[in-house]
Scaffold this active site. Structure first.
Site, short mmCIF file in Angstrom:
data_model
loop_
_atom_site.label_atom_id
_atom_site.label_comp_id
_atom_site.label_asym_id
_atom_site.label_seq_id
_atom_site.Cartn_x
_atom_site.Cartn_y
_atom_site.Cartn_z
N GLU A 89 -13.58 -1.95 -5.69
CA GLU A 89 -12.94 -2.46 -6.91
C GLU A 89 -13.90 -3.33 -7.72
O GLU A 89 -14.05 -4.52 -7.44
CB GLU A 89 -11.72 -3.29 -6.53
CG GLU A 89 -10.83 -2.65 -5.46
CD GLU A 89 -9.94 -3.66 -4.75
OE1 GLU A 89 -9.62 -4.69 -5.37
OE2 GLU A 89 -9.57 -3.41 -3.59
N ARG A 110 -0.91 -5.24 -14.58
CA ARG A 110 -0.54 -4.06 -13.80
C ARG A 110 0.97 -3.86 -13.75
O ARG A 110 1.45 -2.83 -13.26
CB ARG A 110 -1.09 -4.17 -12.38
CG ARG A 110 -0.49 -5.32 -11.58
CD ARG A 110 -1.04 -5.43 -10.18
NE ARG A 110 -0.31 -6.44 -9.42
CZ ARG A 110 -0.16 -6.39 -8.10
NH1 ARG A 110 -0.65 -5.39 -7.41
NH2 ARG A 110 0.51 -7.35 -7.49
N HIS A 157 -8.80 -1.94 -9.76
CA HIS A 157 -8.43 -1.84 -8.35
C HIS A 157 -8.40 -0.37 -7.89
O HIS A 157 -7.34 0.20 -7.63
CB HIS A 157 -7.05 -2.48 -8.16
CG HIS A 157 -6.75 -2.95 -6.78
ND1 HIS A 157 -6.89 -2.14 -5.67
CD2 HIS A 157 -6.29 -4.14 -6.32
CE1 HIS A 157 -6.53 -2.82 -4.59
NE2 HIS A 157 -6.17 -4.03 -4.96
N ARG A 208 1.26 1.09 -6.22
CA ARG A 208 0.19 0.96 -5.22
C ARG A 208 -0.57 2.27 -5.14
O ARG A 208 -0.10 3.26 -4.62
CB ARG A 208 0.74 0.58 -3.84
CG ARG A 208 -0.39 0.36 -2.82
CD ARG A 208 0.09 -0.20 -1.51
NE ARG A 208 0.68 -1.52 -1.63
CZ ARG A 208 -0.01 -2.65 -1.76
NH1 ARG A 208 -1.34 -2.62 -1.79
NH2 ARG A 208 0.61 -3.80 -1.86
N ASP A 213 -11.42 -6.76 3.90
CA ASP A 213 -11.00 -7.35 2.63
C ASP A 213 -12.09 -8.35 2.23
O ASP A 213 -12.02 -9.52 2.58
CB ASP A 213 -9.65 -8.03 2.77
CG ASP A 213 -9.05 -8.42 1.42
OD1 ASP A 213 -9.71 -8.20 0.40
OD2 ASP A 213 -7.91 -8.95 1.40
N GLN A 243 0.82 -12.63 -8.00
CA GLN A 243 -0.45 -12.10 -7.50
C GLN A 243 -1.01 -11.03 -8.42
O GLN A 243 -0.31 -10.13 -8.84
CB GLN A 243 -0.26 -11.53 -6.09
CG GLN A 243 -1.50 -10.83 -5.57
CD GLN A 243 -1.66 -10.95 -4.08
OE1 GLN A 243 -1.46 -12.01 -3.49
NE2 GLN A 243 -2.03 -9.86 -3.44
#
Length: 312
Positions: free
Chosen positions: A287, A105, A181, A77, A225, A100
């Site tokens: 992003e 990643r 991201h 993260r 978001d 998700q």
């Protein structure tokens, strides 16, 4: 006896100018690149995630959670995780079994080598690869397509470019989404504004996925978001300002969308790998991606997209 004509001394070969330094550490799990001028990046091969980007003065530009998973046990993260082949989760498009944000990643990438940046001789370009052959049997069962990913990271004085090339190396078409991201480090999120989204339609995921239109610059006073499709296209820069002064300028290439995210108080507390819990004050995600619709790649086709982040 003295010779009438002594041979002239050979001309001294001038030394090469200082070169970027690239080193692998942590049992070849991490890579660090440093320019002669002092700029540096730190990349985790698990996810090909850029964890750190410092300017020549040593100022950190990316936010990284104190609880980020750096041992390969999960996605990190912070920095720049790569989202592929699905943004969020999907109930179709061949991605319904994937976790998700997909598997890119959370997969081990191969470091393919370095070269001199085309933009600046003192810069460095690093290439990373991931293909269906690198995936575990479980992941291949979840997304059974034959693909290749080439991820290029170019560090220059004052800028960072990340380019992703997706190829369909199989016989069957597939659909995908992708996103870079970015977690930017800021001093105070409540003093931050983002310009470049004026008049853009967006989906507000923090407000029951309502479709809205942005009026003016984006500001922050609670959980954010939102998935934007900027009205002026990818070539128009997105500018992150703090206290009225520009910090970052993002130019997108073939990435029509951009997500803006900050978890604020409650969501940050609920995220197990988000530390410190008040870290939301010091971070902002902007992003670039292709996520509002699905890209389709036929056999032998390729998709290329990029972002360049400039320090202002």
């Amino acid at each position: 006896m003295e010779r009438a004509r002594k041979p002239t001394a050979l001309a001294t070969t001038p030394g090469l100018p200082p070169q970027p330094q690239v080193t692998l550490t942590d049992s070849n799990a991490r890579l660090t690149a440093t320019l002669p001028t002092g700029e540096s990046i730190d990349i985790l091969l698990h996810g090909a995630t850029i964890l750190s980007w410092k300017d020549a003065a040593g100022r950190e530009n990316f936010w990284l959670s104190d609880a980020a998973k750096l041992d390969g046990s999960g996605a990190a993260r912070g920095g720049i995780p790569i989202v592929f082949p699905v943004f969020g989760t999907s109930d179709g498009h061949g991605a319904e079994k994937l976790p998700q944000h997909g598997f890119a990643r959370n997969s081990r990438w191969e470091f393919l080598g370095k070269s001199t940046s085309e933009a600046a001789k003192e810069g460095v370009k690093l290439d990373f690869g991931l293909s269906s052959q690198n995936l575990s049997d479980d992941v291949r069962a979840q997304w059974p397509y034959t693909f290749g990913l080439l991820y290029s990271v170019t560090l220059d004085r004052g800028s960072l470019n990340t380019t992703l090339v997706v190829t369909n190396d199989g016989d069957v078409p597939f659909e995908f989404q992708t996103l870079l991201h970015n977690y930017f480090r800021v001093d105070d999120i409540e003093k931050v504004t983002v310009k470049g989204f004026e008049d853009a339609p967006y989906v507000d995921k923090a407000d029951q996925f309502k479709t809205k239109t942005q009026a003016g610059a984006v500001t922050f006073a609670g959980e954010t978001d939102s998935v934007y499709t900027p009205a002026q296209g990818p070539g128009h820069p997105l500018v992150i300002e703090e206290d009225g002064k520009p910090r970052f300028r993002i130019v997108r290439d073939n990435l029509e969308d951009a997500v803006v995210f900050n978890p604020w108080v409650d969501k940050a507390r609920s995220m197990g790998d988000f530390e410190p819990k008040d870290g939301w004050k010091k971070m902002l995600c902007v992003e670039p991606g292709s996520v509002s619709k699905w890209q389709t790649l036929e056999k032998g086709d390729a998709f290329e997209a990029a972002q360049t982040i400039y320090l202002v």
